[in-house]
Design a protein around this motif. Sequence first.
Motif, PDB file in Angstrom:
ATOM      1  N   ARG A 151       0.815  -1.218   0.000  1.00 29.66           N
ATOM      2  CA  ARG A 151       0.000   0.000   0.000  1.00 29.66           C
ATOM      3  C   ARG A 151       0.849   1.270   0.000  1.00 29.66           C
ATOM      4  NH1 ARG A 151      -5.150   1.727   0.853  1.00 29.66           N
ATOM      5  NH2 ARG A 151      -5.412   3.734   1.906  1.00 29.66           N
ATOM      6  N   ASN A 152       1.921   1.272   0.763  1.00 29.22           N
ATOM      7  CA  ASN A 152       2.779   2.455   0.840  1.00 29.22           C
ATOM      8  C   ASN A 152       4.156   2.242   0.214  1.00 29.22           C
ATOM      9  OD1 ASN A 152       0.953   4.240   2.283  1.00 29.22           O
ATOM     10  ND2 ASN A 152       1.203   2.835   4.014  1.00 29.22           N
ATOM     11  N   ALA A 153       4.311   1.155  -0.532  1.00 26.88           N
ATOM     12  CA  ALA A 153       5.592   0.866  -1.190  1.00 26.88           C
ATOM     13  C   ALA A 153       5.628   1.570  -2.545  1.00 26.88           C
ATOM     14  CB  ALA A 153       5.765  -0.647  -1.351  1.00 26.88           C
ATOM     15  N   ARG A 154       5.724   2.869  -2.512  1.00 21.50           N
ATOM     16  CA  ARG A 154       5.618   3.692  -3.718  1.00 21.50           C
ATOM     17  C   ARG A 154       6.935   3.714  -4.488  1.00 21.50           C
ATOM     18  NH1 ARG A 154       3.320   8.512   0.081  1.00 21.50           N
ATOM     19  NH2 ARG A 154       1.562   7.327   0.941  1.00 21.50           N
ATOM     20  N   ILE A 155       6.810   3.879  -5.784  1.00 18.62           N
ATOM     21  CA  ILE A 155       7.997   3.975  -6.623  1.00 18.62           C
ATOM     22  C   ILE A 155       8.030   5.331  -7.314  1.00 18.62           C
ATOM     23  CG2 ILE A 155       8.163   1.489  -6.980  1.00 18.62           C
ATOM     24  CD1 ILE A 155       6.924   1.897  -9.775  1.00 18.62           C
ATOM     25  N   ALA A 156       9.218   5.714  -7.736  1.00 20.51           N
ATOM     26  CA  ALA A 156       9.384   6.979  -8.445  1.00 20.51           C
ATOM     27  C   ALA A 156       8.745   6.905  -9.825  1.00 20.51           C
ATOM     28  CB  ALA A 156      10.874   7.309  -8.574  1.00 20.51           C
ATOM     29  N   ASP A 157       8.374   8.041 -10.350  1.00 19.35           N
ATOM     30  CA  ASP A 157       7.793   8.111 -11.682  1.00 19.35           C
ATOM     31  C   ASP A 157       8.839   7.870 -12.766  1.00 19.35           C
ATOM     32  OD1 ASP A 157       5.275   8.713 -10.714  1.00 19.35           O
ATOM     33  OD2 ASP A 157       5.592  10.888 -10.835  1.00 19.35           O
ATOM     34  N   ASP A 158       8.394   7.266 -13.865  1.00 16.99           N
ATOM     35  CA  ASP A 158       9.175   7.259 -15.102  1.00 16.99           C
ATOM     36  C   ASP A 158       8.741   8.444 -15.941  1.00 16.99           C
ATOM     37  OD1 ASP A 158      10.758   4.666 -15.318  1.00 16.99           O
ATOM     38  OD2 ASP A 158       8.783   3.839 -14.881  1.00 16.99           O
ATOM     39  N   PRO A 159       9.646   9.044 -16.711  1.00 17.29           N
ATOM     40  CA  PRO A 159       9.217  10.051 -17.674  1.00 17.29           C
ATOM     41  C   PRO A 159       8.251   9.430 -18.689  1.00 17.29           C
ATOM     42  CG  PRO A 159      11.608  10.054 -17.419  1.00 17.29           C
ATOM     43  CD  PRO A 159      11.099   8.828 -16.725  1.00 17.29           C
ATOM     44  N   VAL A 160       7.291  10.197 -19.144  1.00 22.03           N
ATOM     45  CA  VAL A 160       6.334   9.693 -20.133  1.00 22.03           C
ATOM     46  C   VAL A 160       7.001   9.725 -21.508  1.00 22.03           C
ATOM     47  CG1 VAL A 160       4.071  10.004 -21.200  1.00 22.03           C
ATOM     48  CG2 VAL A 160       4.385  10.501 -18.767  1.00 22.03           C
ATOM     49  N   LYS A 161       7.303   8.533 -22.033  1.00 19.72           N
ATOM     50  CA  LYS A 161       7.971   8.425 -23.327  1.00 19.72           C
ATOM     51  C   LYS A 161       7.046   7.901 -24.418  1.00 19.72           C
ATOM     52  CE  LYS A 161      12.550   7.538 -21.353  1.00 19.72           C
ATOM     53  NZ  LYS A 161      13.708   6.593 -21.321  1.00 19.72           N
ATOM     54  N   GLU A 162       5.895   7.374 -24.030  1.00 23.33           N
ATOM     55  CA  GLU A 162       4.984   6.756 -24.991  1.00 23.33           C
ATOM     56  C   GLU A 162       3.577   7.268 -24.736  1.00 23.33           C
ATOM     57  OE1 GLU A 162       3.985   4.511 -28.245  1.00 23.33           O
ATOM     58  OE2 GLU A 162       5.993   4.864 -27.438  1.00 23.33           O
ATOM     59  N   LEU A 163       2.775   7.346 -25.797  1.00 22.14           N
ATOM     60  CA  LEU A 163       1.416   7.836 -25.677  1.00 22.14           C
ATOM     61  C   LEU A 163       0.517   6.847 -24.943  1.00 22.14           C
ATOM     62  CD1 LEU A 163       0.896   9.156 -29.325  1.00 22.14           C
ATOM     63  CD2 LEU A 163       1.590  10.470 -27.319  1.00 22.14           C
ATOM     64  N   ASN A 164      -0.482   7.368 -24.257  1.00 21.29           N
ATOM     65  CA  ASN A 164      -1.523   6.544 -23.661  1.00 21.29           C
ATOM     66  C   ASN A 164      -2.518   6.152 -24.753  1.00 21.29           C
ATOM     67  OD1 ASN A 164      -1.808   6.367 -20.376  1.00 21.29           O
ATOM     68  ND2 ASN A 164      -0.528   8.099 -21.036  1.00 21.29           N
ATOM     69  N   SER A 165      -2.046   5.314 -25.646  1.00 16.58           N
ATOM     70  CA  SER A 165      -2.857   4.910 -26.782  1.00 16.58           C
ATOM     71  C   SER A 165      -3.640   3.638 -26.472  1.00 16.58           C
ATOM     72  CB  SER A 165      -1.975   4.706 -28.020  1.00 16.58           C
ATOM     73  OG  SER A 165      -0.938   3.787 -27.741  1.00 16.58           O
ATOM     74  N   ARG A 166      -4.545   3.308 -27.326  1.00 17.48           N
ATOM     75  CA  ARG A 166      -5.412   2.141 -27.174  1.00 17.48           C
ATOM     76  C   ARG A 166      -4.572   0.881 -26.934  1.00 17.48           C
ATOM     77  NH1 ARG A 166      -7.680  -1.576 -31.003  1.00 17.48           N
ATOM     78  NH2 ARG A 166      -9.820  -2.196 -30.506  1.00 17.48           N
ATOM     79  N   GLY A 167      -4.881   0.150 -25.870  1.00 20.11           N
ATOM     80  CA  GLY A 167      -4.199  -1.095 -25.590  1.00 20.11           C
ATOM     81  C   GLY A 167      -2.961  -0.989 -24.735  1.00 20.11           C
ATOM     82  N   THR A 168      -2.577   0.198 -24.299  1.00 27.74           N
ATOM     83  CA  THR A 168      -1.391   0.324 -23.447  1.00 27.74           C
ATOM     84  C   THR A 168      -1.720  -0.018 -21.997  1.00 27.74           C
ATOM     85  OG1 THR A 168      -1.806   2.711 -23.332  1.00 27.74           O
ATOM     86  CG2 THR A 168      -0.093   1.957 -24.856  1.00 27.74           C
ATOM     87  N   LEU A 169      -0.703  -0.553 -21.306  1.00 27.38           N
ATOM     88  CA  LEU A 169      -0.799  -0.894 -19.886  1.00 27.38           C
ATOM     89  C   LEU A 169      -0.080   0.180 -19.089  1.00 27.38           C
ATOM     90  CD1 LEU A 169      -1.482  -3.057 -17.651  1.00 27.38           C
ATOM     91  CD2 LEU A 169       0.838  -3.940 -18.044  1.00 27.38           C
ATOM     92  N   VAL A 170      -0.735   0.697 -18.038  1.00 20.06           N
ATOM     93  CA  VAL A 170      -0.228   1.862 -17.327  1.00 20.06           C
ATOM     94  C   VAL A 170      -0.491   1.701 -15.832  1.00 20.06           C
ATOM     95  CG1 VAL A 170      -0.226   4.400 -17.306  1.00 20.06           C
ATOM     96  CG2 VAL A 170      -1.010   3.187 -19.353  1.00 20.06           C
ATOM     97  N   PHE A 171       0.426   2.209 -15.011  1.00 17.58           N
ATOM     98  CA  PHE A 171       0.184   2.264 -13.573  1.00 17.58           C
ATOM     99  C   PHE A 171      -0.841   3.345 -13.254  1.00 17.58           C
ATOM    100  CE2 PHE A 171       4.078  -0.138 -12.827  1.00 17.58           C
ATOM    101  CZ  PHE A 171       3.841  -0.752 -11.593  1.00 17.58           C
ATOM    102  N   ALA A 172      -1.765   3.024 -12.357  1.00 12.95           N
ATOM    103  CA  ALA A 172      -2.610   4.053 -11.764  1.00 12.95           C
ATOM    104  C   ALA A 172      -1.798   4.776 -10.692  1.00 12.95           C
ATOM    105  CB  ALA A 172      -3.858   3.437 -11.151  1.00 12.95           C
ATOM    106  N   THR A 173      -2.243   5.971 -10.342  1.00  9.08           N
ATOM    107  CA  THR A 173      -1.479   6.776  -9.396  1.00  9.08           C
ATOM    108  C   THR A 173      -2.395   7.758  -8.692  1.00  9.08           C
ATOM    109  OG1 THR A 173       0.324   8.370  -9.185  1.00  9.08           O
ATOM    110  CG2 THR A 173      -0.892   8.405 -11.231  1.00  9.08           C
ATOM    111  N   SER A 174      -1.961   8.263  -7.549  1.00  8.17           N
ATOM    112  CA  SER A 174      -2.701   9.311  -6.850  1.00  8.17           C
ATOM    113  C   SER A 174      -1.922  10.622  -6.831  1.00  8.17           C
ATOM    114  CB  SER A 174      -3.026   8.866  -5.422  1.00  8.17           C
ATOM    115  OG  SER A 174      -1.855   8.589  -4.707  1.00  8.17           O
ATOM    116  N   GLY A 175      -0.908  10.723  -7.666  1.00  5.15           N
ATOM    117  CA  GLY A 175      -0.093  11.925  -7.717  1.00  5.15           C
ATOM    118  C   GLY A 175       1.342  11.557  -8.048  1.00  5.15           C
ATOM    119  N   PRO A 176       2.245  12.514  -8.055  1.00  9.44           N
ATOM    120  CA  PRO A 176       3.636  12.236  -8.398  1.00  9.44           C
ATOM    121  C   PRO A 176       4.280  11.216  -7.461  1.00  9.44           C
ATOM    122  CG  PRO A 176       3.198  14.596  -8.432  1.00  9.44           C
ATOM    123  CD  PRO A 176       1.997  13.948  -7.821  1.00  9.44           C
ATOM    124  N   ASN A 177       5.000  10.269  -8.034  1.00  9.72           N
ATOM    125  CA  ASN A 177       5.787   9.298  -7.270  1.00  9.72           C
ATOM    126  C   ASN A 177       4.945   8.474  -6.287  1.00  9.72           C
ATOM    127  OD1 ASN A 177       8.286  10.256  -8.467  1.00  9.72           O
ATOM    128  ND2 ASN A 177       8.103  12.017  -7.105  1.00  9.72           N
TER     129      ASN A 177
END
Length: 251
Positions: A151-177
């Motif tokens: 629950r609190n084992a948060r990781i740092a953000d990756d820079p966004v290098k790819e579009l959030n296009s159809r079929g992409t897998l992405v982490f949900a988040t509640s804010g930076p990092n």
Amino acid sequence: QCAPVPCPVLCDGVMHALALDSLPGILSTHTKPLPGVARHILDAAHTPISLADSVDRRTAIGIGAVTAGAAAAPASAADGNTLTLSVALSDSDVKSVVIELKPEWAPIGVERFKSLVREGFYDDARFFRVVPGFICQFGLAGDPALNAKYRNARIADDPVKELNSRGTLVFATSGPNTRTSQMFINYKDNLFLDKQGFAPIGEVVQGFDVAQAVYSGYGEAPSQPRIQKEGNAYLKEAFPKLSYIKAASLS
């Protein structure tokens, strides 16, 4: 950035509005989505954190105390970047979704996700939030002990290098990092998420129709705090039709 109008965000399963023109970054307490405004994909609420530039890579990916054993595992098929989700659309209808993970897009996110897969975190996990034409979301474990562990084992953000296009897998988040374990698959091109910091970590290469077919009848009704605390005991009783991941494996 969002337009300077109230913009609904999901936090702990409750829709809130973000008034960017008055209090940037502060969540208000609206409890229903505002019609006609784009949604953000967020997991259970956490206070955003900042990480010093000097942290080492193990600290940055949040596995110093959580998954050190998994990180030290010898090379094997489990270290591959092809993910297969055996998805139970119902108890009698199980089909596969194949996702190619892309470390070149988001190395921190891919490393965390693979560690969770190796641990069995996603096995028997429900698709607890499904919004047709937008996303399907998963990544709260059926075992409350696993949810508590990450629950609190948060990781740092990756820079966004790819579009959030159809079929992409992405982490949900509640804010930076604040990425932990929750994931979503984009059902369409949700490019407005790119500027919100959502970095795709892979893309569906087979079985996208299966991902689109997961049960959506409950919408956003399941309570994320209750899933965190009660796991599948809560979901099986209150939302028995939810589709789920029977097993997740890497090759």
